[in-house]
Scaffold this motif. Sequence first.
Motif, PDB file in Angstrom:
ATOM      1  N   ARG A 139       0.661  -1.098  -0.045  1.00 21.78           N
ATOM      2  CA  ARG A 139      -0.002   0.060   0.148  1.00 21.78           C
ATOM      3  C   ARG A 139       0.922   1.304   0.070  1.00 21.78           C
ATOM      4  NH1 ARG A 139      -5.094   0.330  -1.954  1.00 21.78           N
ATOM      5  NH2 ARG A 139      -5.480   2.612  -1.860  1.00 21.78           N
ATOM      6  N   SER A 140       2.037   1.331   0.723  1.00 17.20           N
ATOM      7  CA  SER A 140       2.924   2.445   1.111  1.00 17.20           C
ATOM      8  C   SER A 140       3.555   2.412  -0.550  1.00 17.20           C
ATOM      9  CB  SER A 140       3.923   2.146   1.803  1.00 17.20           C
ATOM     10  OG  SER A 140       5.040   3.045   1.988  1.00 17.20           O
TER      11      SER A 140
ATOM     12  N   ASP B 248      -9.488   1.346  -7.690  1.00 18.04           N
ATOM     13  CA  ASP B 248      -8.456   1.734  -6.966  1.00 18.04           C
ATOM     14  C   ASP B 248      -7.522   2.497  -7.654  1.00 18.04           C
ATOM     15  OD1 ASP B 248      -7.113   2.335  -4.745  1.00 18.04           O
ATOM     16  OD2 ASP B 248      -6.649   0.222  -3.987  1.00 18.04           O
TER      17      ASP B 248
ATOM     18  N   GLU C  84       0.761   3.800  -3.013  1.00 21.34           N
ATOM     19  CA  GLU C  84       0.358   5.556  -2.956  1.00 21.34           C
ATOM     20  C   GLU C  84       1.438   6.297  -3.368  1.00 21.34           C
ATOM     21  OE1 GLU C  84      -2.501   6.648  -2.225  1.00 21.34           O
ATOM     22  OE2 GLU C  84      -3.415   4.640  -1.479  1.00 21.34           O
ATOM     23  N   ASN C  85       2.729   6.012  -2.925  1.00 22.14           N
ATOM     24  CA  ASN C  85       3.986   7.000  -3.079  1.00 22.14           C
ATOM     25  C   ASN C  85       4.780   6.538  -4.446  1.00 22.14           C
ATOM     26  OD1 ASN C  85       3.826   8.148  -0.409  1.00 22.14           O
ATOM     27  ND2 ASN C  85       4.002   6.142   0.237  1.00 22.14           N
TER      28      ASN C  85
ATOM     29  N   ASN D 129      -3.860   5.544  -7.393  1.00 25.12           N
ATOM     30  CA  ASN D 129      -2.911   6.432  -6.410  1.00 25.12           C
ATOM     31  C   ASN D 129      -3.003   7.660  -6.808  1.00 25.12           C
ATOM     32  OD1 ASN D 129      -1.535   6.196  -8.843  1.00 25.12           O
ATOM     33  ND2 ASN D 129       0.552   5.869  -7.751  1.00 25.12           N
ATOM     34  N   GLU D 130      -2.494   8.833  -6.126  1.00 23.48           N
ATOM     35  CA  GLU D 130      -2.464  10.214  -6.306  1.00 23.48           C
ATOM     36  C   GLU D 130      -1.905  10.509  -7.667  1.00 23.48           C
ATOM     37  OE1 GLU D 130      -3.421  14.114  -5.549  1.00 23.48           O
ATOM     38  OE2 GLU D 130      -4.066  12.114  -4.472  1.00 23.48           O
TER      39      GLU D 130
END
Length: 287
Positions: A32-33, A53, A36-37, A55-56
């Motif tokens: 997950r980290s 789903d 997201e990153n 991410n940014e």
Amino acid sequence: MSKKSTYAELAQKVKALEETQGALRESEALYRSLFENAPVGIGIADRKGNLIDFNEAILKPGAYCPEDIFKIKNIEKLYYDLKTRDDVLARLNRQGFVDRAEVQFRRKDGQPYDCLLSLRPITYKGSPCTQAIVQDVTRLKEIEKMLCASRQRFLTLVETTSDWIWEVDQTGAYIFSNQKVKDILGHDRHEVLGKKAFDFMPPHEAEKVAKSFRKLSKSRKAFSRLENINLHKDGYEVVLETSGVPVFDENGEYQGYRGIDRDITKRKLAEQVMEQINADLEKRVKE
């Protein structure tokens, strides 16, 4: 088997199960980290194409916010050209994956932006899904266009200049020449490639210039206005003024020289005429 040993075995199994579950949670947290990153966009869609789903990083190129994606829902609406989406899905169905396919997605304002898209089938929360890696290459495309335009300007300048522009390798053999060599020495550019400057000189001049070039090549220094005599394809002599700079690769390894030749035959003839005139005047003054 005693109850004591049974309880011990059960306790070991429970402990092993807890350790496995803990490792699984750690793995999920790590994923997950990373998800997201990640510096590139990552999205997961179900088999119908609905984004479930993301991410940014996948939002920034198109200037979207999460609420926009929830409203759009299906990834089909993000493609600028639906035919491109059909082609990508056909590749995915045919070979089971897609690597760095060039596609255009639609920004929030409706304008296209360039991306490299990679797709992989995965199982997400127990359901078959598709994971997408999206790399925004809009800026890269702009740089490529700028480089292409710059290269075109350079080539136009090289081909319209009045001088002979060339490049030689470590041995002194021509690996590039503009067409101006045709006007200066009468040879087409393809006729000089692979040959050396000494091949177009009278023997005595070739020996002298070859010796100078060996020294320059060893020193790796630039040189300027080196006069040398060449033979035109029609047989007459042409005086050239040569300047060059050494060329190195990204590792600092010597690759040869890049330079320019200028035809100074007329200037040298004028100088000879002036020398003769001055000599005649001095002779008359003495007389």
